[in-house]
Motif scaffolding. Structure first.
Motif, PDB file in Angstrom:
ATOM      1  N   PRO A  86      14.683 -12.865  87.444  1.00 43.68           N
ATOM      2  CA  PRO A  86      13.962 -12.318  86.294  1.00 43.68           C
ATOM      3  C   PRO A  86      14.880 -11.569  85.324  1.00 43.68           C
ATOM      4  O   PRO A  86      14.673 -11.605  84.117  1.00 43.68           O
ATOM      5  CB  PRO A  86      12.937 -11.377  86.927  1.00 43.68           C
ATOM      6  N   GLU A  87      15.896 -10.896  85.849  1.00 46.19           N
ATOM      7  CA  GLU A  87      16.842 -10.184  84.986  1.00 46.19           C
ATOM      8  C   GLU A  87      17.614 -11.157  84.106  1.00 46.19           C
ATOM      9  O   GLU A  87      17.802 -10.921  82.911  1.00 46.19           O
ATOM     10  CB  GLU A  87      17.824  -9.340  85.825  1.00 46.19           C
ATOM     11  N   GLN A  88      18.049 -12.272  84.688  1.00 48.85           N
ATOM     12  CA  GLN A  88      18.761 -13.291  83.908  1.00 48.85           C
ATOM     13  C   GLN A  88      17.838 -13.898  82.854  1.00 48.85           C
ATOM     14  O   GLN A  88      18.263 -14.137  81.723  1.00 48.85           O
ATOM     15  CB  GLN A  88      19.298 -14.387  84.834  1.00 48.85           C
ATOM     16  N   THR A  89      16.588 -14.115  83.222  1.00 50.25           N
ATOM     17  CA  THR A  89      15.619 -14.650  82.272  1.00 50.25           C
ATOM     18  C   THR A  89      15.476 -13.709  81.083  1.00 50.25           C
ATOM     19  O   THR A  89      15.507 -14.147  79.923  1.00 50.25           O
ATOM     20  CB  THR A  89      14.252 -14.851  82.958  1.00 50.25           C
ATOM     21  N   CYS A  90      15.329 -12.417  81.349  1.00 48.81           N
ATOM     22  CA  CYS A  90      15.199 -11.437  80.264  1.00 48.81           C
ATOM     23  C   CYS A  90      16.438 -11.425  79.377  1.00 48.81           C
ATOM     24  O   CYS A  90      16.328 -11.338  78.145  1.00 48.81           O
ATOM     25  CB  CYS A  90      14.958 -10.035  80.840  1.00 48.81           C
ATOM     26  N   GLN A  91      17.615 -11.519  79.987  1.00 53.03           N
ATOM     27  CA  GLN A  91      18.847 -11.515  79.205  1.00 53.03           C
ATOM     28  C   GLN A  91      18.966 -12.772  78.343  1.00 53.03           C
ATOM     29  O   GLN A  91      19.432 -12.699  77.199  1.00 53.03           O
ATOM     30  CB  GLN A  91      20.058 -11.390  80.133  1.00 53.03           C
ATOM     31  N   ILE A  92      18.530 -13.914  78.852  1.00 47.76           N
ATOM     32  CA  ILE A  92      18.588 -15.152  78.070  1.00 47.76           C
ATOM     33  C   ILE A  92      17.605 -15.089  76.901  1.00 47.76           C
ATOM     34  O   ILE A  92      17.921 -15.500  75.785  1.00 47.76           O
ATOM     35  CB  ILE A  92      18.339 -16.379  78.975  1.00 47.76           C
ATOM     36  N   VAL A  93      16.405 -14.549  77.142  1.00 43.52           N
ATOM     37  CA  VAL A  93      15.429 -14.395  76.061  1.00 43.52           C
ATOM     38  C   VAL A  93      15.976 -13.428  75.008  1.00 43.52           C
ATOM     39  O   VAL A  93      15.863 -13.680  73.802  1.00 43.52           O
ATOM     40  CB  VAL A  93      14.063 -13.914  76.612  1.00 43.52           C
ATOM     41  N   ALA A  94      16.592 -12.331  75.448  1.00 45.85           N
ATOM     42  CA  ALA A  94      17.179 -11.373  74.501  1.00 45.85           C
ATOM     43  C   ALA A  94      18.304 -12.034  73.706  1.00 45.85           C
ATOM     44  O   ALA A  94      18.433 -11.807  72.496  1.00 45.85           O
ATOM     45  CB  ALA A  94      17.699 -10.144  75.248  1.00 45.85           C
ATOM     46  N   LEU A  95      19.106 -12.848  74.365  1.00 42.86           N
ATOM     47  CA  LEU A  95      20.177 -13.567  73.686  1.00 42.86           C
ATOM     48  C   LEU A  95      19.615 -14.500  72.617  1.00 42.86           C
ATOM     49  O   LEU A  95      20.162 -14.598  71.513  1.00 42.86           O
ATOM     50  CB  LEU A  95      20.999 -14.357  74.711  1.00 42.86           C
ATOM     51  N   ALA A  96      18.516 -15.163  72.920  1.00 44.45           N
ATOM     52  CA  ALA A  96      17.893 -16.071  71.954  1.00 44.45           C
ATOM     53  C   ALA A  96      17.340 -15.312  70.751  1.00 44.45           C
ATOM     54  O   ALA A  96      17.249 -15.873  69.652  1.00 44.45           O
ATOM     55  CB  ALA A  96      16.775 -16.863  72.625  1.00 44.45           C
ATOM     56  N   CYS A  97      16.993 -14.043  70.947  1.00 42.47           N
ATOM     57  CA  CYS A  97      16.445 -13.241  69.849  1.00 42.47           C
ATOM     58  C   CYS A  97      17.540 -12.675  68.938  1.00 42.47           C
ATOM     59  O   CYS A  97      17.256 -12.273  67.812  1.00 42.47           O
ATOM     60  CB  CYS A  97      15.592 -12.097  70.402  1.00 42.47           C
ATOM     61  N   GLU A  98      18.767 -12.639  69.428  1.00 42.27           N
ATOM     62  CA  GLU A  98      19.883 -12.124  68.627  1.00 42.27           C
ATOM     63  C   GLU A  98      20.277 -13.156  67.555  1.00 42.27           C
ATOM     64  O   GLU A  98      20.291 -14.348  67.832  1.00 42.27           O
ATOM     65  CB  GLU A  98      21.124 -11.913  69.497  1.00 42.27           C
ATOM     66  N   PRO A  99      20.639 -12.693  66.364  1.00 47.72           N
ATOM     67  CA  PRO A  99      21.189 -13.653  65.397  1.00 47.72           C
ATOM     68  C   PRO A  99      22.595 -14.054  65.839  1.00 47.72           C
ATOM     69  O   PRO A  99      23.321 -13.249  66.424  1.00 47.72           O
ATOM     70  CB  PRO A  99      21.213 -12.867  64.090  1.00 47.72           C
ATOM     71  N   PRO A 100      22.983 -15.293  65.600  1.00 51.08           N
ATOM     72  CA  PRO A 100      24.334 -15.728  65.991  1.00 51.08           C
ATOM     73  C   PRO A 100      25.386 -14.922  65.232  1.00 51.08           C
ATOM     74  O   PRO A 100      25.203 -14.569  64.071  1.00 51.08           O
ATOM     75  CB  PRO A 100      24.386 -17.197  65.584  1.00 51.08           C
ATOM     76  N   SER A 101      26.487 -14.634  65.908  1.00 49.32           N
ATOM     77  CA  SER A 101      27.561 -13.885  65.244  1.00 49.32           C
ATOM     78  C   SER A 101      28.324 -14.814  64.315  1.00 49.32           C
ATOM     79  O   SER A 101      28.281 -16.035  64.440  1.00 49.32           O
ATOM     80  CB  SER A 101      28.501 -13.267  66.278  1.00 49.32           C
ATOM     81  N   LYS A 102      29.053 -14.213  63.386  1.00 51.86           N
ATOM     82  CA  LYS A 102      29.826 -15.002  62.420  1.00 51.86           C
ATOM     83  C   LYS A 102      30.979 -15.737  63.089  1.00 51.86           C
ATOM     84  O   LYS A 102      31.524 -16.673  62.539  1.00 51.86           O
ATOM     85  CB  LYS A 102      30.327 -14.084  61.307  1.00 51.86           C
ATOM     86  N   ASP A 103      31.353 -15.308  64.307  1.00 53.64           N
ATOM     87  CA  ASP A 103      32.446 -15.946  65.032  1.00 53.64           C
ATOM     88  C   ASP A 103      32.017 -17.259  65.685  1.00 53.64           C
ATOM     89  O   ASP A 103      32.835 -17.962  66.254  1.00 53.64           O
ATOM     90  CB  ASP A 103      32.981 -15.004  66.117  1.00 53.64           C
ATOM     91  N   ASP A 104      30.719 -17.578  65.626  1.00 52.42           N
ATOM     92  CA  ASP A 104      30.209 -18.773  66.296  1.00 52.42           C
ATOM     93  C   ASP A 104      30.447 -20.051  65.504  1.00 52.42           C
ATOM     94  O   ASP A 104      29.942 -21.105  65.852  1.00 52.42           O
ATOM     95  CB  ASP A 104      28.696 -18.635  66.568  1.00 52.42           C
ATOM     96  N   GLY A 105      31.175 -19.999  64.415  1.00 52.48           N
ATOM     97  CA  GLY A 105      31.434 -21.194  63.622  1.00 52.48           C
ATOM     98  C   GLY A 105      30.717 -21.123  62.296  1.00 52.48           C
ATOM     99  O   GLY A 105      30.602 -20.062  61.692  1.00 52.48           O
ATOM    100  N   PRO A 106      30.204 -22.254  61.819  1.00 50.62           N
ATOM    101  CA  PRO A 106      29.528 -22.268  60.520  1.00 50.62           C
ATOM    102  C   PRO A 106      28.285 -21.384  60.540  1.00 50.62           C
ATOM    103  O   PRO A 106      27.676 -21.183  61.594  1.00 50.62           O
ATOM    104  CB  PRO A 106      29.155 -23.739  60.315  1.00 50.62           C
ATOM    105  N   PRO A 107      27.885 -20.827  59.385  1.00 50.21           N
ATOM    106  CA  PRO A 107      26.738 -19.936  59.361  1.00 50.21           C
ATOM    107  C   PRO A 107      25.448 -20.676  59.728  1.00 50.21           C
ATOM    108  O   PRO A 107      25.124 -21.712  59.148  1.00 50.21           O
ATOM    109  CB  PRO A 107      26.691 -19.435  57.916  1.00 50.21           C
ATOM    110  N   ILE A 108      24.751 -20.151  60.737  1.00 42.22           N
ATOM    111  CA  ILE A 108      23.477 -20.714  61.181  1.00 42.22           C
ATOM    112  C   ILE A 108      22.490 -19.577  61.392  1.00 42.22           C
ATOM    113  O   ILE A 108      22.882 -18.425  61.564  1.00 42.22           O
ATOM    114  CB  ILE A 108      23.631 -21.534  62.486  1.00 42.22           C
TER     115      ILE A 108
END
Length: 154
Positions: A86-108
């Motif tokens: 459940p902790e990993q699930t919460c962290q993955i959901v939180a990750l999905a809610c974060e906007p991608p960083s500028k270091d991730d390549g083209p702006p998305i």
């Protein structure tokens, strides 16, 4: 069956918030208490005879349990236990809610499922995860629709 159990089952059947399966099982038990046969029960409830027989047997087998609802729920299913905590699930959901960083390549504006999986592995949230598993986690944990209209004021 005691009057207390009978009234509790009737309350479960009448409640609008009761899960459909639980209400059906409670109806099966109530009809059995009224000495209604298996075939008549399945005709009245529109279900199969094996379901009626199963829940009559389970009700009697679980007679030692004081609470009503636990006597009407499914037994744990067999199979491989969950590998994502459940902790990993919460962290993955939180990750999905974060906007991608500028270091991730083209702006998305949002990451794809494979990109979310790769980022979860990169951050050490999980050792390995497939895009399908990421999708199932996000689908299972998405917010439910509002119970009332939000635009109209009362």
């Amino acid at each position: 069956m005691s009057n207390t159990e009978r009234e509790a089952l009737k309350t479960i059947v009448r409640a609008h918030t009761t899960a459909k399966q639980i209400a059906l099982r409670a109806q099966i038990i109530l009809l059995a208490d009224e000495c209604v046969g298996v075939r008549e029960t399945m005709r009245r409830l529109g279900t199969w005879d094996n379901i009626v027989r199963r829940w009559r047997k389970r009700w009697l087998a679980r007679n030692h349990e004081p609470e009503i609802i636990p006597r009407l729920v499914d037994e744990p299913r067999s199979g491989k236990p969950a590998s994502i905590t459940p902790e990993q699930t919460c962290q993955i959901v939180a990750l999905a809610c974060e906007p991608p960083s500028k270091d991730d390549g083209p702006p998305i504006t949002q990451r794809s499922l494979p990109a979310l999986g790769c980022e979860a592995v990169r951050r050490g949230i999980i050792e390995t995860i497939s895009p399908g598993s990421v999708g199932r986690i996000l689908k299972r944990n998405r917010p439910q629709a509002a119970p009332e209209p939000l635009l109209a004021e009362r």
